[in-house]
Scaffold this motif. Structure first.
Motif, short mmCIF file in Angstrom:
data_model
loop_
_atom_site.label_atom_id
_atom_site.label_comp_id
_atom_site.label_asym_id
_atom_site.label_seq_id
_atom_site.Cartn_x
_atom_site.Cartn_y
_atom_site.Cartn_z
N ASN A 193 -12.13 14.37 6.53
CA ASN A 193 -11.91 13.85 5.17
C ASN A 193 -12.26 12.36 5.14
OD1 ASN A 193 -10.70 12.73 2.82
ND2 ASN A 193 -9.28 14.44 2.70
N PRO A 194 -13.39 11.99 4.52
CA PRO A 194 -13.81 10.57 4.51
C PRO A 194 -12.78 9.63 3.88
CG PRO A 194 -15.57 11.98 3.70
CD PRO A 194 -14.36 12.84 3.85
N LYS A 195 -12.09 10.07 2.85
CA LYS A 195 -11.11 9.20 2.19
C LYS A 195 -9.91 8.96 3.09
CE LYS A 195 -10.64 6.79 -1.53
NZ LYS A 195 -11.58 5.74 -1.88
N VAL A 196 -9.45 9.99 3.79
CA VAL A 196 -8.34 9.82 4.74
C VAL A 196 -8.78 8.89 5.87
CG1 VAL A 196 -6.87 11.00 6.43
CG2 VAL A 196 -7.22 12.00 4.17
N TRP A 237 -3.09 6.18 -2.31
CA TRP A 237 -4.33 6.85 -2.71
C TRP A 237 -4.05 8.33 -2.98
CZ3 TRP A 237 -8.51 4.83 1.23
CH2 TRP A 237 -8.59 3.44 1.11
N PRO A 238 -4.42 8.83 -4.15
CA PRO A 238 -4.16 10.23 -4.48
C PRO A 238 -4.78 11.21 -3.49
CG PRO A 238 -5.09 9.06 -6.38
CD PRO A 238 -5.07 8.11 -5.24
N GLU A 239 -5.94 10.90 -2.95
CA GLU A 239 -6.61 11.79 -2.00
C GLU A 239 -5.80 11.91 -0.71
OE1 GLU A 239 -9.73 9.41 -4.33
OE2 GLU A 239 -7.92 8.93 -3.19
N VAL A 240 -5.16 10.83 -0.31
CA VAL A 240 -4.34 10.86 0.91
C VAL A 240 -3.07 11.68 0.65
CG1 VAL A 240 -3.04 9.45 2.55
CG2 VAL A 240 -5.31 8.71 1.78
N ARG A 241 -2.46 11.45 -0.50
CA ARG A 241 -1.27 12.23 -0.87
C ARG A 241 -1.61 13.73 -0.90
NH1 ARG A 241 3.68 11.95 -3.45
NH2 ARG A 241 4.09 13.65 -4.89
N LYS A 242 -2.74 14.07 -1.51
CA LYS A 242 -3.16 15.47 -1.59
C LYS A 242 -3.37 16.05 -0.19
CE LYS A 242 -6.65 18.48 -3.74
NZ LYS A 242 -6.52 19.49 -2.74
N TRP A 301 0.81 -1.21 0.00
CA TRP A 301 0.00 0.00 0.00
C TRP A 301 0.85 1.26 0.00
CZ3 TRP A 301 -4.53 -0.13 -1.78
CH2 TRP A 301 -5.37 -1.21 -1.54
N HIS A 302 2.10 1.17 0.40
CA HIS A 302 2.96 2.35 0.48
C HIS A 302 3.88 2.52 -0.73
CE1 HIS A 302 1.34 2.51 4.49
NE2 HIS A 302 1.73 3.77 4.50
N LYS A 303 3.73 1.67 -1.73
CA LYS A 303 4.41 1.92 -3.00
C LYS A 303 3.68 3.05 -3.70
CE LYS A 303 6.13 -2.74 -3.66
NZ LYS A 303 6.00 -3.97 -4.41
N ASN A 304 4.43 3.91 -4.39
CA ASN A 304 3.83 5.08 -5.02
C ASN A 304 2.64 4.73 -5.90
OD1 ASN A 304 5.37 7.09 -3.84
ND2 ASN A 304 6.95 7.01 -5.42
#
Length: 111
Positions: free
Chosen positions: A76-79, A30-35, A23-26
């Motif tokens: 943030n629901p996705k986070v 999840w893009p939402e978490v990165r953002k 899950w921690h490979k680029n």
């Protein structure tokens, strides 16, 4: 810029550790978490592992406030979905308090 260091343990299970690393490979993050990380003023984040112990280094803006980041994450629901997934793999350090995950580390030496 400020540097923050944290520690956390994974459950000591090779399969779960492998999944956590997946899950921690680029390409799997999840893009939402990165953002959410970047939007909070975190410029760089690195996680290292030895055995089932994790070590995180964050480089942040000087005005970064962990309380503000926590409030944004809670809304943030996705986070929140990501954090629930990560609890499958993580376990608190023995000295963590409450529902604390990543525990801040104190610098004790600098060359």
């Amino acid at each position: 810029m400020k540097r923050h260091c944290f520690a956390l343990d994974l459950k000591n299970d090779p399969q779960l550790i492998a999944e956590y690393e997946h899950w921690h490979k680029n390409e799997n993050g999840w893009p939402e978490v990165r953002k959410s990380i970047l939007d909070a003023g975190i410029y760089d984040m690195q996680i290292y592992r030895t055995g089932n112990r994790l070590f995180m280094i964050m480089e942040t803006a000087d005005d970064y406030r962990s309380e503000e980041k926590a409030a944004l994450d809670a809304a943030n629901p996705k986070v929140q979905e990501w954090e629930m997934l990560m609890w499958k793999y993580q376990q608190p350090l023995p000295w963590a308090t409450g529902n604390e995950k990543w525990v801040g580390m104190e610098q004790i030496y600098q060359l």
